[in-house]
Structures are given as structure tokens and as C-alpha cells.
Design a protein around this motif. Structure first.
Motif, PDB file in Angstrom:
ATOM      1  N   ASP A  92      -3.998   3.515  -0.114  1.00  0.00           N
ATOM      2  CA  ASP A  92      -2.707   3.442  -0.800  1.00  0.00           C
ATOM      3  C   ASP A  92      -1.545   3.270   0.168  1.00  0.00           C
ATOM      4  O   ASP A  92      -0.462   2.817  -0.223  1.00  0.00           O
ATOM      5  CB  ASP A  92      -2.480   4.704  -1.646  1.00  0.00           C
ATOM      6  N   HIS A 185       3.668  -2.763  -9.162  1.00  0.00           N
ATOM      7  CA  HIS A 185       2.512  -3.051 -10.017  1.00  0.00           C
ATOM      8  C   HIS A 185       1.816  -4.334  -9.558  1.00  0.00           C
ATOM      9  O   HIS A 185       0.578  -4.385  -9.438  1.00  0.00           O
ATOM     10  CB  HIS A 185       2.960  -3.190 -11.472  1.00  0.00           C
ATOM     11  N   LYS A 188      -0.131  -3.880  -6.366  1.00  0.00           N
ATOM     12  CA  LYS A 188      -1.407  -3.194  -6.614  1.00  0.00           C
ATOM     13  C   LYS A 188      -2.483  -4.215  -6.995  1.00  0.00           C
ATOM     14  O   LYS A 188      -3.642  -4.117  -6.573  1.00  0.00           O
ATOM     15  CB  LYS A 188      -1.239  -2.163  -7.732  1.00  0.00           C
ATOM     16  N   GLN A 191      -3.505  -5.968  -3.885  1.00  0.00           N
ATOM     17  CA  GLN A 191      -4.428  -5.136  -3.117  1.00  0.00           C
ATOM     18  C   GLN A 191      -5.848  -5.221  -3.674  1.00  0.00           C
ATOM     19  O   GLN A 191      -6.821  -5.360  -2.928  1.00  0.00           O
ATOM     20  CB  GLN A 191      -3.955  -3.680  -3.125  1.00  0.00           C
ATOM     21  N   THR A 192      -5.959  -5.114  -4.987  1.00  0.00           N
ATOM     22  CA  THR A 192      -7.267  -5.177  -5.635  1.00  0.00           C
ATOM     23  C   THR A 192      -7.959  -6.508  -5.368  1.00  0.00           C
ATOM     24  O   THR A 192      -9.177  -6.573  -5.173  1.00  0.00           O
ATOM     25  CB  THR A 192      -7.108  -4.969  -7.156  1.00  0.00           C
TER      26      THR A 192
END
Length: 204
Positions: A92, A185, A188, A191-192
Motif C-alpha cells: 500500500d 481509486h 488502486k 496497482q492491481t
């Protein structure tokens, strides 16, 4: 600096920012900026030698903060080689959330760099970022090998293409004026999408 010059300088900065954001560097007018703050063009040139020096004054603080954050991430990642906890790089607190904080602390400056800098020495900001990241990644992989970590080989051309896609995706939050909440958001999702791919390609 005399008080009146300081006050004029403080008024020029937001007027210049608004002009560059609206028109881009090449179409921005020193005369329009001067008129916006009630000065003559000659008076404006007593504050800035030329239009590019004015643009630089708007973006250099952001670039300094960005470079400091990049250096802090670099130092952390090299320390991870020593303790063997490379998973932290992909958690994170990986690079994306840390860069996001800098971008939103200087959002207008990054808007200028990404969207309005053509015609200045900053006109290839994203490409320059990619080139820096490519060199840093290649150096890091070499150091990882010296630590006995079995990283994978990747051609420079392949690394460049992947980093270009990655950087372009990051700065889309600036291009499209995302709120910081929406950007968090979106990143994220990045990142995924990207982090497992980076790990698979680099072997880290």
C-alpha cells in the motif's frame, strides 16, 4: 526586495498560472499577464527575464518536491535489498500512492508540465520521467543481482515501452482533472493491473 515589488510578484504568479493553464506556454502572452495585474509589459520583465523563466517559477517547486520523493523511494527500495523484504515495494505504500501525494500538493504545476509545457525545456516531462525511471530500474536490477536475487533479464526497449505505458497511465489523473479521491481509486486499479506484471517481468 522592496515591498511593492514583492506584492507585484505575488500578484503576477497566479495571473501567469491562469494564463499558461488556459492557453499553454506557446500561446500565452506576457502582455495579457501584465494587463491582468495592472502592470506594463516592461514592468513585468523586471520580475522575469522572459516567458520561460516565468513558467519555470511555476513548475520548479513541484519538480523539486517530485525529485525529493523519488529519491526517498529509491533509498527505501535499496534498503529493502539489504533486508530482503522486497514485498514492501508492492504494498500500500508503494510508489504510486507516494507520488500521488506530491502530484496533488502541486496539481496546477503538474497540469502545466503535462499539458501546457510545449515550447519549453519541460516539454518532454513525461518522457524525461520515463528515461529517469528506466535508468533507475536498470541500476536497481544490477544491484539486486549483486545481492544474489534472481531477477529476470529485460531488453531496454521492452522496459522503455512498459515504463512509458506506466507513466502515461499515472499522469492521466492530471490530464483529466481527477479529484484526489477519484485518483486514489484509479491508482488502486493501476496497482492491481501493473504490479503483478512488473513482478512477473522483473522477477522482484
Amino acid at each position: 526586495m522592496p515591498k511593492d515589488k514583492s506584492e507585484n510578484h505575488a500578484r503576477i504568479i497566479p495571473a501567469a498560472r491562469a494564463e499558461f493553464l488556459k492557453k499553454g506556454f506557446e500561446k500565452a502572452s506576457m502582455r495579457s499577464i501584465a494587463a491582468a495585474v495592472g502592470l506594463t509589459s516592461a514592468a513585468l520583465y523586471r520580475h522575469f527575464a522572459d516567458k520561460e523563466e516565468m513558467f519555470a517559477a511555476l513548475v520548479e517547486p513541484a519538480l523539486k518536491a517530485f525529485a525529493e520523493k523519488a529519491e526517498a523511494i529509491k533509498q527505501r527500495d535499496y534498503a529493502l535489498l539489504d533486508n530482503g523484504n522486497l514485498d514492501v515495494m508492492w504494498g500500500d505504500d508503494a510508489d504510486l500512492p507516494l507520488f500521488l501525494d506530491v502530484i496533488y500538493a502541486h496539481f496546477d504545476a503538474f497540469k502545466l508540465l503535462v499539458c501546457c509545457a510545449e515550447g519549453t525545456r519541460y516539454g518532454h516531462f513525461v518522457h524525461d520521467f520515463v528515461m529517469m525511471e528506466q535508468q533507475e530500474t536498470e541500476d536497481y536490477l544490477a544491484e539486486a543481482r549483486r545481492h544474489g536475487i534472481p531477477v529476470k533479464d529485460i531488453l531496454p526497449q521492452e522496459l522503455h515501452l512498459l515504463l512509458s505505458a506506466y507513466a502515461s497511465a499515472i499522469f492521466e489523473v492530471v490530464v483529466h482533472d481527477f479529484t484526489q479521491e477519484d485518483a486514489a481509486h484509479y491508482l488502486k486499479t493501476l496497482q492491481t493491473f501493473f504490479y503483478p506484471g512488473w513482478r512477473a517481468v522483473l522477477g522482484l
